[in-house]
Design a protein around this motif. Structure first.
Motif, PDB file in Angstrom:
ATOM      1  N   CYS A 100       0.844  -1.198   0.000  1.00  0.00           N
ATOM      2  CA  CYS A 100       0.000   0.000   0.000  1.00  0.00           C
ATOM      3  C   CYS A 100       0.877   1.245   0.000  1.00  0.00           C
ATOM      4  O   CYS A 100       1.829   1.342   0.780  1.00  0.00           O
ATOM      5  N   LYS A 101       0.564   2.178  -0.873  1.00  0.00           N
ATOM      6  CA  LYS A 101       1.268   3.458  -0.935  1.00  0.00           C
ATOM      7  C   LYS A 101       0.266   4.567  -0.634  1.00  0.00           C
ATOM      8  O   LYS A 101      -0.765   4.664  -1.279  1.00  0.00           O
ATOM      9  N   ASN A 102       0.589   5.360   0.358  1.00  0.00           N
ATOM     10  CA  ASN A 102      -0.272   6.461   0.799  1.00  0.00           C
ATOM     11  C   ASN A 102      -1.586   5.953   1.388  1.00  0.00           C
ATOM     12  O   ASN A 102      -2.615   6.631   1.309  1.00  0.00           O
ATOM     13  N   ASP A 103      -1.555   4.764   1.997  1.00  0.00           N
ATOM     14  CA  ASP A 103      -2.765   4.278   2.636  1.00  0.00           C
ATOM     15  C   ASP A 103      -3.162   5.154   3.818  1.00  0.00           C
ATOM     16  O   ASP A 103      -4.312   5.121   4.265  1.00  0.00           O
ATOM     17  N   ASN A 104      -2.210   5.974   4.319  1.00  0.00           N
ATOM     18  CA  ASN A 104      -2.546   6.909   5.402  1.00  0.00           C
ATOM     19  C   ASN A 104      -3.578   7.939   4.949  1.00  0.00           C
ATOM     20  O   ASN A 104      -4.335   8.467   5.773  1.00  0.00           O
ATOM     21  N   TYR A 105      -3.638   8.209   3.634  1.00  0.00           N
ATOM     22  CA  TYR A 105      -4.661   9.127   3.129  1.00  0.00           C
ATOM     23  C   TYR A 105      -6.059   8.562   3.371  1.00  0.00           C
ATOM     24  O   TYR A 105      -6.990   9.299   3.707  1.00  0.00           O
ATOM     25  N   ILE A 133      -7.987  -2.872   1.035  1.00  0.00           N
ATOM     26  CA  ILE A 133      -8.527  -1.883   1.975  1.00  0.00           C
ATOM     27  C   ILE A 133      -9.317  -2.568   3.078  1.00  0.00           C
ATOM     28  O   ILE A 133      -9.213  -2.216   4.259  1.00  0.00           O
ATOM     29  N   SER A 134     -10.122  -3.557   2.705  1.00  0.00           N
ATOM     30  CA  SER A 134     -10.944  -4.268   3.675  1.00  0.00           C
ATOM     31  C   SER A 134     -10.100  -4.968   4.725  1.00  0.00           C
ATOM     32  O   SER A 134     -10.427  -4.980   5.909  1.00  0.00           O
ATOM     33  N   GLU A 135      -8.981  -5.536   4.292  1.00  0.00           N
ATOM     34  CA  GLU A 135      -8.143  -6.301   5.215  1.00  0.00           C
ATOM     35  C   GLU A 135      -7.248  -5.408   6.054  1.00  0.00           C
ATOM     36  O   GLU A 135      -7.049  -5.655   7.247  1.00  0.00           O
ATOM     37  N   GLN A 136      -6.701  -4.346   5.468  1.00  0.00           N
ATOM     38  CA  GLN A 136      -5.667  -3.572   6.146  1.00  0.00           C
ATOM     39  C   GLN A 136      -6.159  -2.252   6.747  1.00  0.00           C
ATOM     40  O   GLN A 136      -5.463  -1.665   7.575  1.00  0.00           O
ATOM     41  N   VAL A 231     -12.622  13.141  -1.428  1.00  0.00           N
ATOM     42  CA  VAL A 231     -12.304  12.279  -2.572  1.00  0.00           C
ATOM     43  C   VAL A 231     -10.836  11.867  -2.552  1.00  0.00           C
ATOM     44  O   VAL A 231      -9.949  12.667  -2.229  1.00  0.00           O
ATOM     45  N   LEU A 232     -10.598  10.606  -2.901  1.00  0.00           N
ATOM     46  CA  LEU A 232      -9.255  10.114  -3.218  1.00  0.00           C
ATOM     47  C   LEU A 232      -9.327   9.365  -4.544  1.00  0.00           C
ATOM     48  O   LEU A 232     -10.352   8.773  -4.881  1.00  0.00           O
ATOM     49  N   PHE A 233      -8.213   9.386  -5.284  1.00  0.00           N
ATOM     50  CA  PHE A 233      -8.090   8.573  -6.490  1.00  0.00           C
ATOM     51  C   PHE A 233      -7.279   7.337  -6.110  1.00  0.00           C
ATOM     52  O   PHE A 233      -6.143   7.458  -5.627  1.00  0.00           O
ATOM     53  N   VAL A 234      -7.860   6.162  -6.304  1.00  0.00           N
ATOM     54  CA  VAL A 234      -7.255   4.928  -5.795  1.00  0.00           C
ATOM     55  C   VAL A 234      -7.182   3.886  -6.912  1.00  0.00           C
ATOM     56  O   VAL A 234      -8.169   3.632  -7.605  1.00  0.00           O
ATOM     57  N   PHE A 235      -5.989   3.272  -7.062  1.00  0.00           N
ATOM     58  CA  PHE A 235      -5.779   2.253  -8.092  1.00  0.00           C
ATOM     59  C   PHE A 235      -4.998   1.087  -7.502  1.00  0.00           C
ATOM     60  O   PHE A 235      -4.112   1.286  -6.664  1.00  0.00           O
ATOM     61  N   ALA A 236      -5.319  -0.130  -7.961  1.00  0.00           N
ATOM     62  CA  ALA A 236      -4.551  -1.324  -7.598  1.00  0.00           C
ATOM     63  C   ALA A 236      -3.990  -1.923  -8.878  1.00  0.00           C
ATOM     64  O   ALA A 236      -4.741  -2.391  -9.738  1.00  0.00           O
ATOM     65  N   ILE A 237      -2.685  -1.906  -9.014  1.00  0.00           N
ATOM     66  CA  ILE A 237      -1.998  -2.347 -10.229  1.00  0.00           C
ATOM     67  C   ILE A 237      -1.227  -3.625  -9.952  1.00  0.00           C
ATOM     68  O   ILE A 237      -0.579  -3.767  -8.906  1.00  0.00           O
ATOM     69  N   ALA A 248      -3.006   5.466  -3.334  1.00  0.00           N
ATOM     70  CA  ALA A 248      -4.014   6.514  -3.187  1.00  0.00           C
ATOM     71  C   ALA A 248      -3.366   7.874  -3.476  1.00  0.00           C
ATOM     72  O   ALA A 248      -2.227   8.123  -3.079  1.00  0.00           O
ATOM     73  N   THR A 249      -4.124   8.723  -4.160  1.00  0.00           N
ATOM     74  CA  THR A 249      -3.644  10.064  -4.495  1.00  0.00           C
ATOM     75  C   THR A 249      -4.684  11.091  -4.079  1.00  0.00           C
ATOM     76  O   THR A 249      -5.871  10.932  -4.357  1.00  0.00           O
TER      77      THR A 249
END
Length: 289
Positions: A100-105, A133-136, A231-237, A248-249
């Motif tokens: 996770c990157k920027n999950d603090n957002y 997200i659900s798990e962490q 709002v956040l922009f969130v992607f899982a790649i 998250a951005t």
């Protein structure tokens, strides 16, 4: 630009086959069969093949031969996303690694008590984003869906997996889904939805993407402003074999209007597509011209 019809590719036989492979012979062999599936898709889905080729030629100024190669890579990656989301739904989450990157957002959204709108696009694997997200972070996630899946496929998947781990908010013609979204935010829950597909020409905005005009729905961003949902922009790649990166951005400012939010979303989406272009799963004519 043709509108997306809201329906997912795939057949009941295909889902049954992959579930059999995952349960009986494991993920490694299931991925092998993704090559066969991707070849079949490349040959049989002429409209989708043409749309993907056109997108890559117009976006990245490559030859049609290179674009054709990307078509098969795209279908292969898409088949892998189906395997991965089914495997995780069947209880195989421990076979995957998540960063996770920027999950603090996302945690900050919940700390503020207003809930949050997580806007993503059809790149990577949205179901896995929800799983991470659900798990962490929190299990209180609502996913906005068109729910145009063929009913017998839906029932079969529910019988095998026990149904979705998320609360589903189905888009309705009577707009009752907007009430449910507002209620979820009022409970300080997260709402995940896509911002790169539209089912009608109304309430959309033309935005430049890779030097071409594309139409994006303004609705999600208007809703965020009207209901005062952050709002956040969130992607899982997918970053490797059974490896996913969730990122998250934040928008540049919390007071942006709806159209400015949309433009920032498209800019972030374009960055993801440019870097991971064969994980872009919009199988229709995307550009206006």
């Amino acid at each position: 630009m043709k509108k997306w019809d809201g329906k997912t590719k795939g057949s009941l036989l295909g889902y049954k086959f992959f579930i059999f492979c995952i349960e009986k012979i494991g993920l490694r062999f299931s991925y092998f069969f993704c090559f066969i599936v991707s070849f079949f898709y490349t040959i049989s889905l002429g409209k989708a093949r043409s749309a993907i080729m056109s997108f890559h030629v117009k976006s990245f100024n490559i030859s049609r031969l290179d674009a054709f190669i990307r078509v098969q890579q795209t279908f292969f990656n898409y088949a892998k996303t189906l395997v991965d989301k089914i495997a995780i739904a069947l209880g195989g989450k421990d076979q995957y690694s998540f960063v996770c990157k920027n999950d603090n957002y996302i945690k900050e959204l919940l700390d503020n008590g207003k809930g949050g709108l997580l806007i993503s696009g059809h790149i990577g694997n949205g179901e896995i984003a929800g799983s991470i997200i659900s798990e962490q972070i929190t299990s209180e996630i609502n996913v906005v869906v068109f729910d145009n899946e063929v009913e017998h496929i839906k029932k079969y998947l529910e019988s095998k997996t026990g149904g979705s781990d998320f609360k589903l908010i189905q888009i309705k013609d009577d707009f009752s889904h907007l009430i449910r979204i507002k209620q979820a935010a009022g409970r300080n829950e997260l709402i995940a939805l896509h911002g790169d597909r539209m089912l009608s020409e109304s309430n959309c905005v033309e935005v430049q993407m890779f030097g071409n005009k594309a139409r994006f729905p303004l609705g999600p961003f208007l809703m965020a402003k009207k209901f005062n949902i952050p709002v956040l922009f969130v992607f899982a790649i997918n970053t490797g074999q059974r490896k996913y990166l969730l990122e998250a951005t934040k928008p540049s400012r919390p007071d942006l209007d709806a159209e400015s939010l949309l433009h920032e979303f498209v800019a972030i989406l374009a960055e993801k597509v440019e870097t991971h272009n064969t994980q872009w799963y919009n199988f229709f004519d995307f550009y206006v011209d």
